[in-house]
Enzyme design. Structure first.
Site, mmCIF file in Angstrom:
data_model
loop_
_atom_site.group_PDB
_atom_site.id
_atom_site.type_symbol
_atom_site.label_atom_id
_atom_site.label_comp_id
_atom_site.label_asym_id
_atom_site.label_seq_id
_atom_site.Cartn_x
_atom_site.Cartn_y
_atom_site.Cartn_z
ATOM 1 N N HIS A 160 41.540 48.479 38.558
ATOM 2 C CA HIS A 160 42.040 47.351 37.763
ATOM 3 C C HIS A 160 42.055 47.721 36.285
ATOM 4 C CE1 HIS A 160 42.284 42.951 36.646
ATOM 5 N NE2 HIS A 160 41.783 43.457 35.537
ATOM 6 N N GLU A 161 40.939 48.241 35.803
ATOM 7 C CA GLU A 161 40.848 48.587 34.385
ATOM 8 C C GLU A 161 41.750 49.763 34.024
ATOM 9 O OE1 GLU A 161 39.555 47.073 31.913
ATOM 10 O OE2 GLU A 161 38.611 45.488 33.093
ATOM 11 N N HIS A 187 45.423 49.034 33.371
ATOM 12 C CA HIS A 187 45.748 48.544 32.027
ATOM 13 C C HIS A 187 46.066 49.720 31.110
ATOM 14 C CE1 HIS A 187 44.788 44.418 32.864
ATOM 15 N NE2 HIS A 187 43.502 44.618 33.036
#
Length: 225
Positions: free
Chosen positions: A24-25, A28
């Site tokens: 998820h991170e 980004h």
């Protein structure tokens, strides 16, 4: 319950959670880099090595405690640094970078549902208990993280989406709420449900769409929800 059973029951939550929040991170950072901001790349944060992203509390202690207590497991990693001002188109880029995390989680949930169906179908006994447990939890965790992070609260991803869509003057004021993000989160998730059980944000706002999407993914993969 012996120590092996305890370790296994914790691992089937911690392993999928770690993978889900790390990707998820990192997503980004991947999207930010593609849109003109190499901050995460410059700081070595585009790696999928979990050690690079582990937050002692959010990635280890909190999920571990929740798993032991048989409570819903969630957590977070160290945020990947993004400098929205370096994006080629800061406002629209902010929205795309913010959506990358939840988008990654939905993609991972779909993949996990497909792998779970495969694991169950090719193994006469219904698949390894450990593998099935990891994949089942991976579906649930990714769906939960995607929806939870879309809450319109700065500095959540949903907050950045709202900020990128608001007129610049309102967006600037809205962004100032990010300093209260963590205290507000604690209030909404812990204090408010204690004061008013009917005001549980997770149960009332995140839970229903998450349960519906998990049910849809499992049934689409030919599995019982």
């Amino acid at each position: 319950m012996n120590i092996g059973t305890i370790v296994s029951s914790i691992a089937v939550w911690i392993i999928p959670l770690t993978i889900a929040i790390v990707l998820h991170e990192v997503s980004h950072g991947w999207v930010a880099n593609a849109l003109g901001d190499p901050t995460a790349k410059e700081r070595g944060r585009l790696s999928v090595n979990p050690i690079t992203h582990v937050d002692p509390v959010g990635t280890i202690l909190l999920p571990l405690g929740l798993a032991i207590a048989h409570l819903p497991v969630f957590g977070w990693a160290k945020p990947v640094p993004v400098d929205f001002a370096r994006l080629r188109h800061p406002r629209s880029g902010m929205v795309l970078v913010a959506l990358a995390g939840p988008g990654m989680n939905i993609a991972l949930a779909i993949l996990a549902a497909a792998l779970l169906a495969l694991a169950v179908s090719v193994t006469p006994t219904g698949g390894s208990t450990f593998l099935v447990g990891n994949l089942s939890n991976f579906v649930a965790i990714n769906v939960f993280l995607a929806i939870f992070n879309m809450l319109p609260i700065p500095p959540f991803d949903g907050g950045h989406v709202v900020q990128g869509l608001l007129p610049p003057s309102l967006a600037q004021r809205y962004a100032q709420l990010s300093r209260f993000g963590f205290p507000l989160l604690l209030f909404l998730l812990i204090i408010l449900p204690m004061l008013a059980p009917g005001a549980n944000i997770v149960a009332r706002v995140v839970g229903p769409p998450a349960d519906a999407l998990i049910d849809f993914l499992l049934r689409s993969a030919g599995l019982p929800a």
